[in-house]
Design a protein around this motif. Sequence first.
Motif, PDB file in Angstrom:
ATOM      1  N   PRO A  95       0.829  -1.207   0.000  1.00 44.55           N
ATOM      2  CA  PRO A  95       0.000   0.000   0.000  1.00 44.55           C
ATOM      3  C   PRO A  95       0.861   1.254   0.000  1.00 44.55           C
ATOM      4  CG  PRO A  95       0.068  -0.996   2.185  1.00 44.55           C
ATOM      5  CD  PRO A  95       0.765  -1.941   1.261  1.00 44.55           C
ATOM      6  N   GLY A  96       0.293   2.329  -0.527  1.00 42.77           N
ATOM      7  CA  GLY A  96       0.993   3.592  -0.531  1.00 42.77           C
ATOM      8  C   GLY A  96       1.161   4.143   0.871  1.00 42.77           C
ATOM      9  N   SER A  97       1.833   5.279   0.955  1.00 43.20           N
ATOM     10  CA  SER A  97       2.053   5.894   2.257  1.00 43.20           C
ATOM     11  C   SER A  97       0.725   6.388   2.824  1.00 43.20           C
ATOM     12  CB  SER A  97       3.034   7.058   2.131  1.00 43.20           C
ATOM     13  OG  SER A  97       2.468   8.092   1.321  1.00 43.20           O
ATOM     14  N   LEU A  98       0.732   6.618   4.119  1.00 39.47           N
ATOM     15  CA  LEU A  98      -0.473   7.117   4.783  1.00 39.47           C
ATOM     16  C   LEU A  98      -0.861   8.483   4.235  1.00 39.47           C
ATOM     17  CD1 LEU A  98      -2.626   6.883   6.996  1.00 39.47           C
ATOM     18  CD2 LEU A  98      -0.966   7.841   8.602  1.00 39.47           C
ATOM     19  N   ARG A  99       0.134   9.326   3.970  1.00 37.40           N
ATOM     20  CA  ARG A  99      -0.156  10.655   3.431  1.00 37.40           C
ATOM     21  C   ARG A  99      -0.862  10.552   2.080  1.00 37.40           C
ATOM     22  NH1 ARG A  99       4.439  12.314   3.917  1.00 37.40           N
ATOM     23  NH2 ARG A  99       4.256  13.612   5.772  1.00 37.40           N
ATOM     24  N   THR A 100      -0.346   9.671   1.207  1.00 32.06           N
ATOM     25  CA  THR A 100      -0.956   9.515  -0.124  1.00 32.06           C
ATOM     26  C   THR A 100      -2.377   8.982  -0.015  1.00 32.06           C
ATOM     27  OG1 THR A 100       1.232   9.103  -1.079  1.00 32.06           O
ATOM     28  CG2 THR A 100      -0.693   8.412  -2.355  1.00 32.06           C
ATOM     29  N   ARG A 101      -2.578   8.003   0.860  1.00 29.69           N
ATOM     30  CA  ARG A 101      -3.921   7.431   1.008  1.00 29.69           C
ATOM     31  C   ARG A 101      -4.899   8.443   1.589  1.00 29.69           C
ATOM     32  NH1 ARG A 101      -2.888   2.137   4.292  1.00 29.69           N
ATOM     33  NH2 ARG A 101      -1.002   3.247   4.892  1.00 29.69           N
ATOM     34  N   LEU A 102      -4.442   9.260   2.524  1.00 32.16           N
ATOM     35  CA  LEU A 102      -5.331  10.283   3.078  1.00 32.16           C
ATOM     36  C   LEU A 102      -5.712  11.318   2.023  1.00 32.16           C
ATOM     37  CD1 LEU A 102      -3.798  10.911   6.622  1.00 32.16           C
ATOM     38  CD2 LEU A 102      -5.986   9.841   6.079  1.00 32.16           C
ATOM     39  N   ILE A 103      -4.712  11.785   1.262  1.00 27.58           N
ATOM     40  CA  ILE A 103      -5.008  12.777   0.208  1.00 27.58           C
ATOM     41  C   ILE A 103      -5.958  12.184  -0.822  1.00 27.58           C
ATOM     42  CG2 ILE A 103      -3.992  14.124  -1.653  1.00 27.58           C
ATOM     43  CD1 ILE A 103      -1.469  14.369   0.044  1.00 27.58           C
ATOM     44  N   LEU A 104      -5.682  10.943  -1.246  1.00 29.16           N
ATOM     45  CA  LEU A 104      -6.551  10.306  -2.237  1.00 29.16           C
ATOM     46  C   LEU A 104      -7.959  10.112  -1.685  1.00 29.16           C
ATOM     47  CD1 LEU A 104      -6.820   8.966  -4.989  1.00 29.16           C
ATOM     48  CD2 LEU A 104      -6.047   6.829  -3.953  1.00 29.16           C
ATOM     49  N   GLY A 105      -8.054   9.650  -0.436  1.00 33.26           N
ATOM     50  CA  GLY A 105      -9.376   9.439   0.152  1.00 33.26           C
ATOM     51  C   GLY A 105     -10.162  10.725   0.288  1.00 33.26           C
ATOM     52  N   VAL A 106      -9.507  11.791   0.793  1.00 32.90           N
ATOM     53  CA  VAL A 106     -10.200  13.074   0.947  1.00 32.90           C
ATOM     54  C   VAL A 106     -10.619  13.613  -0.408  1.00 32.90           C
ATOM     55  CG1 VAL A 106      -9.881  15.473   1.646  1.00 32.90           C
ATOM     56  CG2 VAL A 106      -9.092  13.636   3.128  1.00 32.90           C
ATOM     57  N   THR A 107      -9.738  13.492  -1.405  1.00 29.89           N
ATOM     58  CA  THR A 107     -10.067  14.004  -2.740  1.00 29.89           C
ATOM     59  C   THR A 107     -11.243  13.247  -3.347  1.00 29.89           C
ATOM     60  OG1 THR A 107      -7.744  14.614  -3.079  1.00 29.89           O
ATOM     61  CG2 THR A 107      -9.140  14.468  -5.028  1.00 29.89           C
ATOM     62  N   VAL A 108     -11.234  11.923  -3.215  1.00 31.34           N
ATOM     63  CA  VAL A 108     -12.332  11.129  -3.776  1.00 31.34           C
ATOM     64  C   VAL A 108     -13.648  11.466  -3.085  1.00 31.34           C
ATOM     65  CG1 VAL A 108     -13.235   8.786  -3.999  1.00 31.34           C
ATOM     66  CG2 VAL A 108     -10.865   9.264  -4.582  1.00 31.34           C
TER      67      VAL A 108
END
Length: 507
Positions: free
Chosen positions: A9-22
Amino acid sequence: MRPLVHRPPGSLRTRLILGVTVLATAAVLASQLIGFAVLRSWLLDRVDQQLADFHPPTRAYTDALRDDLPDARPGAGTLPSDFRVYFYDSEGRRLNLSMGTGKRAGPRLPDSADGLRLREARPASVPAADGDSNWRVVRYSGPDGMSAVVALPLDTVEGALSRLGWLNLGLLAVTVLGLIALGRWVVRLGLLPLTRMERTAEDITAGDLGLRLTDTDARTEIGRLGRVLNTMLDRLQRALREGEASEARMRRFVADAGHELRTPLTAIQGYAELALRPEARSEHERRQANRLIVHNAERMSLLVDDLQLLATLDKEPSYRREPVDLLSLAADAVSAAALHGTTHPVDLGPLRTEADPTGTDELELVETVGDPHRLRQILENLLSNARTHTPPGTAVHIRVGTGRQGRTGASTALPEGAPVAVVEVADEGPGLRPHDAAHVFERFYRADPSRSRAHGGSGLGLAIAATIAEGHDGRLELDTAPGHGCVFRLVLPNLPAEWRTDGAADS
């Protein structure tokens, strides 16, 4: 079949940004779709209201029939706005006459009324006869079985909705880009405490075990995590220190045991070799050598017995459980001490308290629950320690009662306020320094740096006494100061009320 490849899985920062954006994109898109649907419904309702307010007059049906005659001159009526009206005769055929003018193509209508598929006064959308536009049409019944179809173009509605769609698409793109840019900053700011934790953890891993996490605000999740991690680090560091101390004690224990065993073994070996020499020895010399061999063998045997006893007490201590009269044990210890000689006078008295520091109270019955043999062994070890480490003629006092706890102990203190039974063994000797008092209950410890056996035994007597006391849910305490003697205090739980009521319990 292609094997499944596990992708980390990607980093926590990337997953948070992707999740918030989606999530934000889905919310914006949903609001735009809802707004688009509401606006379209509102515009269609306005067109439908216009269609509902317009009904062709009866004369229009008559004119349509007249114009449809072979001898009539065809023509078209003029209507305001963009209305178009088409007529069907009683047989369902569409008439050539239509009302309304305009350059745009009209709606695509069938030549037969049966193909309209329109319910009375219910608007519907149909495509234009030419092009991609649409019309809104409604069917009305006329006289003599005739019917009329009233139509309005949807060019204005579709144009407005098209512009709104492109505007929403642009806003969505701008929103997504803004969310990505702003989300990176917000997430980086929110994860800053975790970044500091990561750097601190790297420094701790590098060897700086004294570092601790600074973000410990209990109101935040990261702060609570920091507090838990700090507690874990404290426990790990304490465990490491205890492990190092235990290892050091073990090394010292092995060295001390080897030192204690080497002395008598060396003596036995030397006198044995002396006895085996061929030179003639006198009877007195042989008896002296044999006596020294027996003495050192007994000394080594006692040391091994003490070590074995300590190992047994540490591994699986087994104590009897019965009421024990500590006053009787103390009296027996005084009697036994008298048999060892009169170099150290021993007396028995009541425990001194703050209310009566002179100890003039009468002796009282003091009972506890335990193993009388092991408890007697504690008193014997304490008396032996007093005789060994004080000059001849030093008085030793045994006091029995219920009372206080001291300052230096071999184990943790008893619960605050719990009733306790106390036996003190006090001497008037030279006392101990604070450093020696802090280590006196350790195994093989001697206050004498020379480790001469003339100034003490093997160094296990107090360790054995402390271990037995702890096995009885009690402790050994020491009050001492240089020049003021030593007071060893055995503190045990007092006899419980149920034991007083029931008498004795099974051991």
